[in-house]
Design a protein around this motif. Structure first.
Motif, mmCIF file in Angstrom:
data_model
loop_
_atom_site.group_PDB
_atom_site.id
_atom_site.type_symbol
_atom_site.label_atom_id
_atom_site.label_comp_id
_atom_site.label_asym_id
_atom_site.label_seq_id
_atom_site.Cartn_x
_atom_site.Cartn_y
_atom_site.Cartn_z
ATOM 1 N N THR A 32 -37.931 3.846 6.479
ATOM 2 C CA THR A 32 -38.295 4.728 5.372
ATOM 3 C C THR A 32 -37.156 4.837 4.366
ATOM 4 O OG1 THR A 32 -37.505 6.670 6.565
ATOM 5 C CG2 THR A 32 -39.835 6.084 6.845
ATOM 6 N N ASP A 33 -37.481 5.358 3.181
ATOM 7 C CA ASP A 33 -36.444 5.635 2.178
ATOM 8 C C ASP A 33 -35.443 6.625 2.772
ATOM 9 O OD1 ASP A 33 -37.731 4.030 0.346
ATOM 10 O OD2 ASP A 33 -38.729 5.696 -0.689
ATOM 11 N N GLY A 34 -34.201 6.378 2.545
ATOM 12 C CA GLY A 34 -33.159 7.269 3.053
ATOM 13 C C GLY A 34 -32.641 6.907 4.424
ATOM 14 N N ALA A 35 -33.306 5.982 5.116
ATOM 15 C CA ALA A 35 -32.868 5.623 6.468
ATOM 16 C C ALA A 35 -31.496 4.966 6.454
ATOM 17 C CB ALA A 35 -33.896 4.719 7.142
ATOM 18 N N ARG A 36 -31.191 4.167 5.431
ATOM 19 C CA ARG A 36 -29.890 3.486 5.373
ATOM 20 C C ARG A 36 -28.727 4.484 5.389
ATOM 21 N NH1 ARG A 36 -29.430 -1.613 5.423
ATOM 22 N NH2 ARG A 36 -30.640 -3.122 4.272
ATOM 23 N N ALA A 37 -28.853 5.559 4.637
ATOM 24 C CA ALA A 37 -27.794 6.571 4.602
ATOM 25 C C ALA A 37 -27.645 7.241 5.966
ATOM 26 C CB ALA A 37 -28.080 7.607 3.521
ATOM 27 N N ILE A 38 -28.734 7.464 6.647
ATOM 28 C CA ILE A 38 -28.688 8.072 7.976
ATOM 29 C C ILE A 38 -28.054 7.104 8.968
ATOM 30 C CG2 ILE A 38 -30.126 8.917 9.881
ATOM 31 C CD1 ILE A 38 -32.066 9.948 7.622
ATOM 32 N N ILE A 39 -28.402 5.820 8.857
ATOM 33 C CA ILE A 39 -27.811 4.811 9.741
ATOM 34 C C ILE A 39 -26.305 4.722 9.505
ATOM 35 C CG2 ILE A 39 -27.763 2.336 10.256
ATOM 36 C CD1 ILE A 39 -30.852 2.378 9.703
ATOM 37 N N TRP A 40 -25.868 4.857 8.263
ATOM 38 C CA TRP A 40 -24.429 4.855 7.953
ATOM 39 C C TRP A 40 -23.731 6.009 8.679
ATOM 40 C CZ3 TRP A 40 -21.214 1.418 6.059
ATOM 41 C CH2 TRP A 40 -19.952 1.824 5.643
ATOM 42 N N GLU A 41 -24.336 7.186 8.650
ATOM 43 C CA GLU A 41 -23.745 8.350 9.327
ATOM 44 C C GLU A 41 -23.785 8.185 10.844
ATOM 45 O OE1 GLU A 41 -21.833 10.519 7.848
ATOM 46 O OE2 GLU A 41 -22.301 9.359 6.043
ATOM 47 N N HIS A 42 -24.827 7.552 11.351
ATOM 48 C CA HIS A 42 -24.890 7.207 12.774
ATOM 49 C C HIS A 42 -23.692 6.310 13.124
ATOM 50 C CE1 HIS A 42 -26.348 5.218 16.455
ATOM 51 N NE2 HIS A 42 -26.129 4.082 15.820
#
Length: 112
Positions: A32-42
């Protein structure tokens, strides 16, 4: 190949420790949109867990399967479940995970 006797193997087995293997899989929000930023924080959190000695080995998976990564953690499955439940990717539904108790030898590592 180096050969080991039964006695050497039995002695070495007394040195194993408990670990938890985590299989990280794509969750319902993975693409989904925004998943890349969450994966970066992961990923940032993985660096912190490594620095704190909790995450011993982390291996992102780079194929088209639902499996996203494998981690080997110091701790029991109950302890690591609490760690994983606080992961930003898990909390956002980007990832799901499975826990597996395991044993290995302290000091094992990937070769450089």
């Amino acid at each position: 190949m180096t050969r080991f006797t039964d006695e050497q193997m039995q002695a070495a087995m007394t040195q194993t420790r408990e670990y938890t293997v985590v299989l990280l899989e794509a969750g319902p929000q993975h693409d989904t949109d925004g998943a890349r930023a969450i994966i970066w924080e992961h990923g940032r959190r993985n660096f912190e867990l490594r620095a704190d000695g909790i995450l011993n080995i982390v291996c992102p998976i780079a194929d088209d399967s639902p499996l996203c990564g494998v981690g080997i953690f110091s701790g029991t499955p109950d302890e690591i479940r609490r760690v994983m439940d606080e992961d930003p990717g898990v909390r956002a539904g980007v990832f799901t995970y499975q826990l597996h108790p395991a044993r290995s030898f302290p000091g094992d590592s990937l070769l450089a």
